[in-house]
Scaffold this active site. Sequence first.
Site, mmCIF file in Angstrom:
data_model
loop_
_atom_site.group_PDB
_atom_site.id
_atom_site.type_symbol
_atom_site.label_atom_id
_atom_site.label_comp_id
_atom_site.label_asym_id
_atom_site.label_seq_id
_atom_site.Cartn_x
_atom_site.Cartn_y
_atom_site.Cartn_z
ATOM 1 N N HIS A 102 2.913 -3.380 -3.352
ATOM 2 C CA HIS A 102 2.513 -2.648 -4.562
ATOM 3 C C HIS A 102 3.777 -2.541 -5.407
ATOM 4 C CE1 HIS A 102 -0.061 -0.958 -1.343
ATOM 5 N NE2 HIS A 102 -0.940 -0.730 -2.276
ATOM 6 N N ASP A 105 5.985 0.183 -4.317
ATOM 7 C CA ASP A 105 6.594 0.052 -2.975
ATOM 8 C C ASP A 105 8.041 -0.437 -3.127
ATOM 9 O OD1 ASP A 105 4.069 0.485 -1.855
ATOM 10 O OD2 ASP A 105 3.689 -1.646 -1.513
ATOM 11 N N HIS A 272 -11.710 -0.878 6.931
ATOM 12 C CA HIS A 272 -12.594 -0.438 5.828
ATOM 13 C C HIS A 272 -14.045 -0.798 6.157
ATOM 14 C CE1 HIS A 272 -9.056 -0.674 2.735
ATOM 15 N NE2 HIS A 272 -8.800 0.102 3.775
ATOM 16 N N ASP A 308 -8.923 5.753 8.152
ATOM 17 C CA ASP A 308 -8.286 4.443 8.165
ATOM 18 C C ASP A 308 -6.998 4.552 8.977
ATOM 19 O OD1 ASP A 308 -7.393 2.338 5.283
ATOM 20 O OD2 ASP A 308 -7.898 1.839 7.369
ATOM 21 N N ASP A 310 -5.346 2.113 10.346
ATOM 22 C CA ASP A 310 -4.406 1.013 10.040
ATOM 23 C C ASP A 310 -3.593 0.604 11.262
ATOM 24 O OD1 ASP A 310 -3.452 1.657 6.546
ATOM 25 O OD2 ASP A 310 -5.178 0.658 7.452
HETATM 26 C C1 3MF Z 1 -5.856 1.551 1.743
HETATM 27 C C2 3MF Z 1 -5.446 0.145 1.758
HETATM 28 C C3 3MF Z 1 -4.411 -0.195 0.785
HETATM 29 C C4 3MF Z 1 -4.647 -1.515 0.154
HETATM 30 C C5 3MF Z 1 -3.502 -1.777 -0.783
HETATM 31 C C6 3MF Z 1 -3.723 -3.065 -1.522
HETATM 32 C C7 3MF Z 1 -2.314 0.721 1.078
HETATM 33 O O1 3MF Z 1 -6.709 1.822 2.794
HETATM 34 O O2 3MF Z 1 -5.892 -0.644 2.573
HETATM 35 O O3 3MF Z 1 -3.197 -0.251 1.530
HETATM 36 O O4 3MF Z 1 -4.681 -2.543 1.091
HETATM 37 O O5 3MF Z 1 -3.443 -0.725 -1.688
HETATM 38 O O6 3MF Z 1 -4.824 -2.989 -2.307
HETATM 39 MG MG MG Z 2 -5.688 -2.678 2.808
HETATM 40 MG MG MG Z 3 -6.664 0.398 4.395
#
Ligand code: 3MF
Ligand code: MG
Ligand code: MG
Length: 437
Positions: A102, A105, A272, A308, A310
């Site tokens: 981003h 970032d 997601h 999420d 991750d």
């Molecule tokens: C949030 C995400 C994001 C997107 C990122 C790119 C920070 O759940 O998954 O990760 O992947 O903003 O669009």
């Molecule tokens: Mg993402």
């Molecule tokens: Mg995500």
Amino acid sequence: MSNEVFSNIPEIKFEGPDSDNSLAFRHYNPSEKVGDKTMAEHLRFSMAFWHTMNGGGSDPFGADTAQRPWDSVSDPMEQARIKMRGIFELTEKLQIPFFCFHDRDIAPEGETLAKSHKNLDEIVGLAKTLMKTSKTRLLWGTANLFVHPRYMHGGATSPDLKVYAYAAGQVRKALEVTKELGGENYVFWGGREGYETLLNTDMKKELDNLAAFMHMAVDYAKEIGFDGQFLFEPKPKEPTKHQYDTDSATVYGFLEKYDLLPHVKLNIETNHATLAGHTIQHELHFARINGILGSVDANQGDTLLGWDTDQFPTDLYVSTLMMYEILKNGGLHRGGLNFDAKVRRPSYTVQDVVEAHIIGMDSFARGLKAAHSMLTDGVLEDFNAQRYASWNSDLGKKVAQGKATLAELEKSVLNDPVHVPASGRQEYLESIVNRYI
Ligand code: 3MF
Ligand code: MG
Ligand code: MG
């Protein structure tokens, strides 16, 4: 003193399935051919700048735990320069060909948008220089339209035109630098493009504005000659109660309604999909059959937790079925497998981050080989060709051509004895998949 950022991290090499070296690949062998492409060409791994370089491990109940080489550097721009050098070094050591970022970032926000652009230009300049001697390339760029309080009601769906305009400026700049760095794609994740309550939401206006925003982005890309693929990243919720681009099917409807299908595909994230109540295989399958499968944020959720998480992908059943859909799509083309993933808070060392990428890469290498064998042997295809064989009849073809009628269909079975369709044999098919993993 070596000018390495991560001097304690060695080159990560393929050592084979019998290796017990945690800093080696057991299955990911980049140059190994699987069918007509190498593993590297099939998988196109990418590192997420935000989790890997900026992730500190904090959670709503705890402070940062991560220990990183730049922790004692107080100047934000100096930290930014070290981190940019760091992601090139770490992707090279891990043999990861791409990274994603981003705008916010990689360079800190300034007091004005103009000053933020200036900070970004400096770090992008460093990235361009590093690309001269590195093989690491940019998979996709994006703009952070979700962290700053200005975006509390949305960015490209904000009820406040000044905020929408600021988001437009950020995206314009992010598109410019993504092009400058040779980015293959550009992503829109609408974390704030949704609502907390419908009591203060004009959904039609917000969706119309989101579509207009996307068309402006498409027009700007044409204007500057950016040929990257635009990607929408579906997510149903978090941080918003409801996010407009909920899942593959919802985004497909949005793209079709606003004539964006020719310009936009999907960046689909495993966690997601599960937050939306689907399997990742469902989301990839739907996107594939509708020609909008663009790229993947490869991670893993925890079905017992409602957010999420991750996590890095380790589930071989999931990676195999993902690669099955991706191979049936003819690959990810300009997309890739971006590890939008972070280590758990107690895994606070850089070595933990490296080992997490290794397990993620090995999981997809194994999934690739299993899926490729399944497809080559055609086991599921042969079963399903038989399952749908009755549709090859003249009547079945007439239905597909839109030429059949209800009366004609009724006539074809009116005097038949009771008909029982064949078993779906799901358990047999699951045993086949297990055989290949
Ligand atoms: C949030 C995400 C994001 C997107 C990122 C790119 C920070 O759940 O998954 O990760 O992947 O903003 O669009
Ligand atoms: Mg993402
Ligand atoms: Mg995500």
